[in-house]
Design a protein around this motif. Structure first.
Motif, PDB file in Angstrom:
ATOM      1  N   GLU A   1     -11.079 -50.039  31.462  1.00  0.00           N
ATOM      2  CA  GLU A   1     -11.683 -50.247  32.767  1.00  0.00           C
ATOM      3  C   GLU A   1     -10.721 -49.968  33.910  1.00  0.00           C
ATOM      4  OE1 GLU A   1     -15.155 -53.459  33.773  1.00  0.00           O
ATOM      5  OE2 GLU A   1     -13.224 -54.164  33.150  1.00  0.00           O
TER       6      GLU A   1
ATOM      7  N   MET B   1     -20.937 -52.775  34.542  1.00  0.00           N
ATOM      8  CA  MET B   1     -20.308 -53.287  33.328  1.00  0.00           C
ATOM      9  C   MET B   1     -20.033 -54.783  33.477  1.00  0.00           C
ATOM     10  SD  MET B   1     -19.563 -51.354  30.847  1.00  0.00           S
ATOM     11  CE  MET B   1     -18.324 -50.359  30.097  1.00  0.00           C
TER      12      MET B   1
ATOM     13  N   ARG C   1      -8.278 -43.893  42.773  1.00  0.00           N
ATOM     14  CA  ARG C   1      -8.769 -44.813  43.789  1.00  0.00           C
ATOM     15  C   ARG C   1      -7.857 -44.972  44.990  1.00  0.00           C
ATOM     16  NH1 ARG C   1     -13.833 -45.433  44.260  1.00  0.00           N
ATOM     17  NH2 ARG C   1     -14.233 -43.949  42.624  1.00  0.00           N
TER      18      ARG C   1
ATOM     19  N   PRO D   1     -15.767 -48.646  41.540  1.00  0.00           N
ATOM     20  CA  PRO D   1     -16.804 -47.744  41.033  1.00  0.00           C
ATOM     21  C   PRO D   1     -18.026 -48.509  40.509  1.00  0.00           C
ATOM     22  CG  PRO D   1     -14.660 -47.121  40.191  1.00  0.00           C
ATOM     23  CD  PRO D   1     -14.467 -48.393  40.914  1.00  0.00           C
TER      24      PRO D   1
ATOM     25  N   TRP E   1     -19.988 -48.032  37.997  1.00  0.00           N
ATOM     26  CA  TRP E   1     -20.142 -48.335  36.568  1.00  0.00           C
ATOM     27  C   TRP E   1     -19.375 -49.588  36.186  1.00  0.00           C
ATOM     28  CZ3 TRP E   1     -16.165 -48.428  32.971  1.00  0.00           C
ATOM     29  CH2 TRP E   1     -14.946 -47.867  33.365  1.00  0.00           C
ATOM     30  N   MET E   2     -18.286 -49.875  36.922  1.00  0.00           N
ATOM     31  CA  MET E   2     -17.536 -51.099  36.619  1.00  0.00           C
ATOM     32  C   MET E   2     -18.303 -52.326  37.064  1.00  0.00           C
ATOM     33  SD  MET E   2     -13.660 -50.391  37.499  1.00  0.00           S
ATOM     34  CE  MET E   2     -12.961 -48.828  37.047  1.00  0.00           C
TER      35      MET E   2
END
Lengths: 488, 75, 221
Positions: free
Chosen positions: C27, A283, C35, A277, A279-280
């Protein structure tokens, strides 16, 4: 306190791990130089049949230097520093003595089996976690033994407050334990299907998740082995060798917590523009930049510890090794964040700039610090002065030249290849076929391998110097207080 | 729970825990300097643990026998 | 409070652990549910392809070849459509790699043939002058481990509910059935190859590593 007059620190396990560090250093770096030359001269792939190809040897190189050389160095320094800053001797506890020795021998057995299995191609494919499940269990046992020793020694300590190095050792222990366990979650296929190879396994995670866990591990194994445990060493050895207290102890505490918090987030920068993703990825990118602060906090603290004492740099090669190590630490902790910026990463990812960056840290920071630590420990462990200052000086310059050749050639190679991959002609077609972007790199591969060779030569000089210190150097009466004694 | 709710909880959890950790960190900075200023404890002296580390050197802070026992239990 | 923590190794360790574990909890964990969904039409690997994938891993092909196409024009021009997360849903482990000493292989099956791979594995420079890839001649001698590949497929089916034996999905069946299916699948590859050794081995019912890895590489699309 009557009894403590006769008790001495016991370095037997520290010595064993020092030998192991030298042994695995030679093996790991030797393979590294060899496979570096293979990239320039592919004929070198055919010296040992299927066991001599680049692809078989590469995991041996990485595992050899990380889990052989660096980890042995970390263990050796723990068995040395741990006693001293806690002011308790291992000799006071037969139990901990036994655990220490067991830790060493089990570690050697696991390493030996690991080498054989990697040669045979038994691998899970995950970088720096290639070992199959039976060996993973062995690694966990070895790690737990280290933990038992660490917390056991802390339990019987005389010094109430834990010195900052011990903080970092504890963090290394916990961090690697967590990462290793989660990344190596796998299902042995034999126990489900009842057939096939008994040691084969399949990852618990699939695809993108697997990648995420792997790079959370991959990046932070780097964090906790290459960084945290090495900071533990420099916070002890630099002040001790120079006789200067840490410039700001408070800063060392703060950067510890900063590092602990920030580091784990940065793993995502290995996966920028992949299918994890967004946003990761962001980040990972942001936290990599933030990571400069605590990293530089430690590095600057080290350099400032030498404030007003820079003369020592000229007189004492050990200080030189450690100051250069901190400098390379600063260098690679600024280079890493730069590579994590999305647009830079788009260019640099998958190219030689990445191994270039890794080797700035490993050769310059980890390698130099480990060798300096062992030089510092040698006169205390063997009660002899260091064999030759001249050899140390030449080793320093040979290895520094090696590192410079290494990273400069890899920079050029990486950026060249990255640019060529994306170059288009006026009609928007790709300008180069893939092989064009490989052949152009051959000269840089030669330079890189030669840089690596220089470093390896330096390591042989180190080994010789260490060996002569053990066997042929002048004996010393009392343990030196600060600067390590050395013969010209 | 659907993915949306998990995401939302994740975001809130993340935000507040990060704020909490930041507060702790600044609290720690304040604590370090305050302790030194009012003379309760000088953190810089712990740097001597590395410098005076012979087994015969006096510890910077000696451990109390009772506490020593407690430590052992904790392990 | 802070000073107490500094003197109590146990609680200190707990504190350190919370701080370092935090990133992982936020995270990584929550994404696991989401996923792992495969894109439509994606099928798990057949036993032969899995055996080839194990050869790929055994010889660490991923040390030099990536399997991840990033969403840039220069990459999609060179390697094809950029990668989607769901395309990796059956990859255990993932094989994205971290270095492209050689080109990406994510969709190599679209533009390379059995014949190309056979010659290339024997002598890379004969196909790509200047190539620095080693030859993998031993793949023509070693026998592929079909049993382990079957065990692997069986395990992922049982443990992770990978949809073998379902409509429109590869058939796994019993070990006997799987063996027949493997021979069946290997047949066109062996026929397209020149190596007499490989053909003779196939006649004896043996599948060489090279056949398995070509089956795997051809399946990468």
């Amino acid at each position: 306190m009557q009894s403590s007059n006769v008790i001495n620190y016991d370095y037997s396990v520290a010595k064993l791990f020092s030998y192991a560090a030298i042994l695995f250093g030679i093996i790991g770096m030797g393979i590294g130089v060899f496979i570096a030359y293979q990239m320039a001269f592919p004929e070198l792939n055919y010296l040992a049949g299927e066991y001599g190809t680049f692809s078989r040897l590469r995991p041996l190189h990485t595992s050899g230097v990380i889990f052989g050389f660096m980890l042995s160095g970390i263990f050796a320094t723990w068995y040395y520093v741990g006693q001293r800053v806690l002011k308790v001797s291992v000799a006071e506890s037969p139990f901990l003595m036994f655990i220490g020795k067991l830790h060493f021998w089990l570690y050697m057995v696991v390493m030996l089996v690991a080498v054989v299995s990697l040669f045979a191609g038994v691998s899970t494919s995950k970088e720096y976690a290639e070992l199959e499940w039976p060996l993973d269990i062995g690694v966990v046992v070895v790690w737990v033994l280290w933990g038992v020793h660490m917390f056991g020694l802390i339990g019987i300590r005389r010094e109430k407050t834990l010195y900052i190095s011990v903080w970092y050792y504890i963090a290394t222990f916990l961090g690697v334990a967590m990462l290793y366990l989660f990344n190596n979650m796998e299902v042995p296929t034999y126990f489900v299907a009842g057939m096939g190879k008994w040691y084969h396994s399949v990852s618990m995670y699939a695809g993108t998740n697997d990648a995420l866990v792997q790079w959370w591990y991959g990046h932070n194994a780097v964090a906790f082995i290459f960084t945290v445990a090495i900071i533990a060493q420099i916070y002890y050895f630099l002040p001790k060798e120079s006789g200067q207290p840490v410039y700001s102890y408070k800063l060392s505490l703060l950067s510890f917590w900063g590092l602990m918090f920030v580091y784990l987030w940065a793993g995502g920068h290995h996966l920028i523009y992949s299918t994890v993703p967004d946003w990761m990825q962001t980040m990972g990118s942001i936290f990599s930049i933030v990571l400069i602060l605590p990293s530089w906090g430690s590095a600057i603290n080290m350099l400032l510890t030498m404030k007003g004492e820079w003369g020592q740099l000229k007189e004492n090669p050990l200080i030189k090794f450690m100051v250069l190590a901190s400098t390379f630490y600063m260098f690679s902790t600024i280079e890493g964040p730069i590579q994590s910026i999305k647009s830079v990463n788009a260019l640099a990812h998958f190219t030689d700039w990445i191994p270039g960056h890794v080797h700035d840290g490993t050769l310059g920071w980890v390698g130099f610090m480990t060798m300096a630590a062992m030089y510092h420990m040698a006169p205390r462990m063997f009660k002899r002065e260091l064999y030759s200052k001249k050899l140390m000086e030449s080793q320093f310059w040979i290895q520094t030249t090696g590192i410079v050749l290494y990273f400069s050639s890899m920079w050029i190679a990486g950026i060249t290849q990255g640019m060529m991959w994306r170059a288009t002609d006026q009609f928007g077609n790709l300008s180069y076929s893939f092989i064009d972007t490989v052949t152009v790199l051959i000269p840089y591969y030669v330079i890189r391998a030669t840089g690596g060779l220089l470093y390896l030569i330096g390591f042989f000089i180190f080994t010789y110097n260490f060996y002569k210190t053990m066997t042929a150097s002048k004996a010393i009466e009392n343990e030196p207080q600060h600067a390590s004694p050395m013969a010209a | 729970m659907d993915m949306e709710t998990i995401r939302e909880l994740q975001a809130y959890g993340y935000f507040f825990f990060t704020v909490f950790l930041v507060l702790i960190l600044y609290g720690y900075v304040y604590h370090l300097y305050k302790s030194e200023k009012i003379g309760r404890r000088n953190y810089e002296k712990y740097a001597d643990i590395a410098l005076n580390d012979d087994i015969t050197d006096a510890p910077v802070e000696k451990i109390e026998p009772i506490e020593e026992q407690k430590q052992k239990e904790e392990q | 409070m802070f000073h107490w923590l500094e003197k109590n190794p146990f609680f200190f360790a707990v504190g350190v652990f919370v701080v370092i574990a935090y990133a992982g909890i936020v995270e990584i964990l929550p994404d696991f549910a989401e996923r792992a969904r495969p894109v439509e039409g994606r099928k798990p690997y057949t036993v032969l392809q899995l055996a080839g994938r194990d050869v790929y891993i055994k010889d660490s092909c991923n040390a030099c070849h990536s399997q991840l196409i990033r969403p840039f024009k220069s990459e999609t021009d060179r390697y094809g459509m950029y990668s989607l997360s769901g395309e990796f849903a059956y990859d255990r482990p993932f094989l994205w790699g971290s270095k492209r000493t050689g080109p990406d292989l994510m969709r190599v099956g679209n533009y390379r043939t059995t014949d190309w791979h056979e010659n290339h594995m024997l002598d890379p420079t004969s196909i790509v002058p200047g190539s620095i890839m080693p030859a993998y001649k031993h793949m023509f001698n070693n026998v592929a481990d079909i049993e382990t590949a079957y065990a692997e497929a069986y395990t992922v089916k049982k443990v992770f509910n990978v949809p073998y034996d379902q409509p429109d999905m590869p058939k796994l069946g019993t070990w006997d059935e799987a063996q027949k299916a493997v021979l069946e699948e290997a047949k066109p590859i062996v026929e397209a190859m020149k190596s007499q050794e490989v053909k003779e081995a196939y006649a004896r019912g043996e599948i060489k590593e090279i056949v398995a890895i070509i089956a795997y590489l051809n399946s990468l699309k």
